[in-house]
Design an enzyme around this catalytic site. Structure first.
Site, mmCIF file in Angstrom:
data_model
loop_
_atom_site.group_PDB
_atom_site.id
_atom_site.type_symbol
_atom_site.label_atom_id
_atom_site.label_comp_id
_atom_site.label_asym_id
_atom_site.label_seq_id
_atom_site.Cartn_x
_atom_site.Cartn_y
_atom_site.Cartn_z
ATOM 1 N N VAL A 8 20.721 -31.603 -12.276
ATOM 2 C CA VAL A 8 20.942 -32.907 -11.653
ATOM 3 C C VAL A 8 21.710 -33.745 -12.666
ATOM 4 O O VAL A 8 21.644 -33.497 -13.873
ATOM 5 C CB VAL A 8 19.624 -33.603 -11.254
ATOM 6 C CG1 VAL A 8 18.971 -32.881 -10.099
ATOM 7 C CG2 VAL A 8 18.665 -33.689 -12.434
ATOM 8 N N SER A 9 22.464 -34.730 -12.167
ATOM 9 C CA SER A 9 23.406 -35.438 -13.035
ATOM 10 C C SER A 9 22.766 -36.381 -14.045
ATOM 11 O O SER A 9 23.357 -36.694 -15.058
ATOM 12 C CB SER A 9 24.411 -36.216 -12.180
ATOM 13 O OG SER A 9 25.174 -35.316 -11.392
ATOM 14 N N SER A 10 21.565 -36.871 -13.754
ATOM 15 C CA SER A 10 20.921 -37.805 -14.673
ATOM 16 C C SER A 10 19.409 -37.649 -14.635
ATOM 17 O O SER A 10 18.862 -36.997 -13.742
ATOM 18 C CB SER A 10 21.295 -39.250 -14.310
ATOM 19 O OG SER A 10 20.678 -39.615 -13.096
ATOM 20 N N GLN A 13 17.594 -38.707 -11.354
ATOM 21 C CA GLN A 13 17.659 -37.930 -10.128
ATOM 22 C C GLN A 13 16.516 -36.924 -10.051
ATOM 23 O O GLN A 13 16.043 -36.419 -11.067
ATOM 24 C CB GLN A 13 19.007 -37.212 -10.033
ATOM 25 C CG GLN A 13 20.171 -38.174 -9.794
ATOM 26 C CD GLN A 13 21.481 -37.434 -9.583
ATOM 27 O OE1 GLN A 13 21.693 -36.350 -10.110
ATOM 28 N NE2 GLN A 13 22.380 -38.032 -8.815
ATOM 29 N N GLN A 37 21.747 -33.525 -16.765
ATOM 30 C CA GLN A 37 22.925 -34.113 -17.387
ATOM 31 C C GLN A 37 24.177 -33.740 -16.608
ATOM 32 O O GLN A 37 24.134 -32.952 -15.674
ATOM 33 C CB GLN A 37 23.051 -33.692 -18.852
ATOM 34 C CG GLN A 37 23.268 -32.206 -19.089
ATOM 35 C CD GLN A 37 23.269 -31.873 -20.567
ATOM 36 O OE1 GLN A 37 22.213 -31.671 -21.163
ATOM 37 N NE2 GLN A 37 24.450 -31.802 -21.172
#
Length: 210
Positions: A8-10, A13, A37
């Site tokens: 997941v991007s962050s 999330q 990340q």
């Protein structure tokens, strides 16, 4: 052995949906590798840990291709490294018809050729899409500038604060000046950060003096 890779991007999330899919496939929780990340590169701790763990014959499940990464040239390199050098297989759950390396291996040499062509086409299409997005962004910025629109964050000053902020400022300015309330308390009441707060109270004081 079945392995699952999740990204997941962050940190904000939730990876729960992807984890649930992996568990439904019978993948043990300890063999699910999760990174929180960006997918801009492959220097991610859990991804690198998974690669070190991979053995020939392993099967790696990934929810979607962009969970593997967003650099399509890098995706091709990683795909070939895992499937050809490490001897494992990859299945992309969102499109297993196209993204299942086992199917290409079953075809022998012709399968490898087809896989190469498919991955090259993927890279080309992705590159064209990146160029299209950048072109649209550039055109949008140019049009906004031509129309005199301000780009970036809106400027906050005495003229642009809300009616509620203005009323709070007027009602409590003298209290702050007389040290009945602190600057920190006044900032919180106005909902402003330190730099913006001192800028606005200075503008307000100047307006009252004129």
């Amino acid at each position: 052995m079945k392995l699952g890779y999740i990204r997941v991007s962050s940190k904000d999330q939730n990876e729960g949906r992807q984890v649930e899919k992996m568990l439904e496939l019978g993948i043990e929780e300890r063999y699910i590798f999760i990174d929180k990340q960006t997918g801009a590169n492959f220097d991610r701790p859990q991804y690198q840990a998974m690669k070190m763990f991979i053995r020939p014959g392993d099967l790696i499940y990934i929810d979607d291709l962009d969970r593997l990464g967003r650099d399509y040239d890098g995706i091709i390199k990683e795909w070939k490294h895992i499937t050809r050098e490490l001897g494992a297989d990859i299945v992309i759950l969102s499109n297993p018809t196209l993204f299942d390396s086992r199917k290409y291996k079953e075809m022998g040499d012709i399968g490898k050729l087809m896989e190469d062509q498919f991955l090259s086409l993927l890279s080309f299409v992705a590159e064209q899409e990146r160029k299209k997005i950048k072109r649209r962004q550039a055109e949008g910025i140019a049009l906004a500038k031509k129309q005199g629109k301000h780009l970036g964050r809106p400027k906050i000053n005495l003229e642009t604060i809300s009616k509620e902020q203005r009323k709070t400022l007027e009602a409590n300015f003298e209290r702050w000046k007389n040290q009945e309330i602190t600057a920190v308390q006044f900032m919180k009441m106005l909902g402003l950060k330190k730099g913006t707060f001192y800028k606005i109270v200075k503008e307000y004081e100047s307006s009252q003096a004129s």
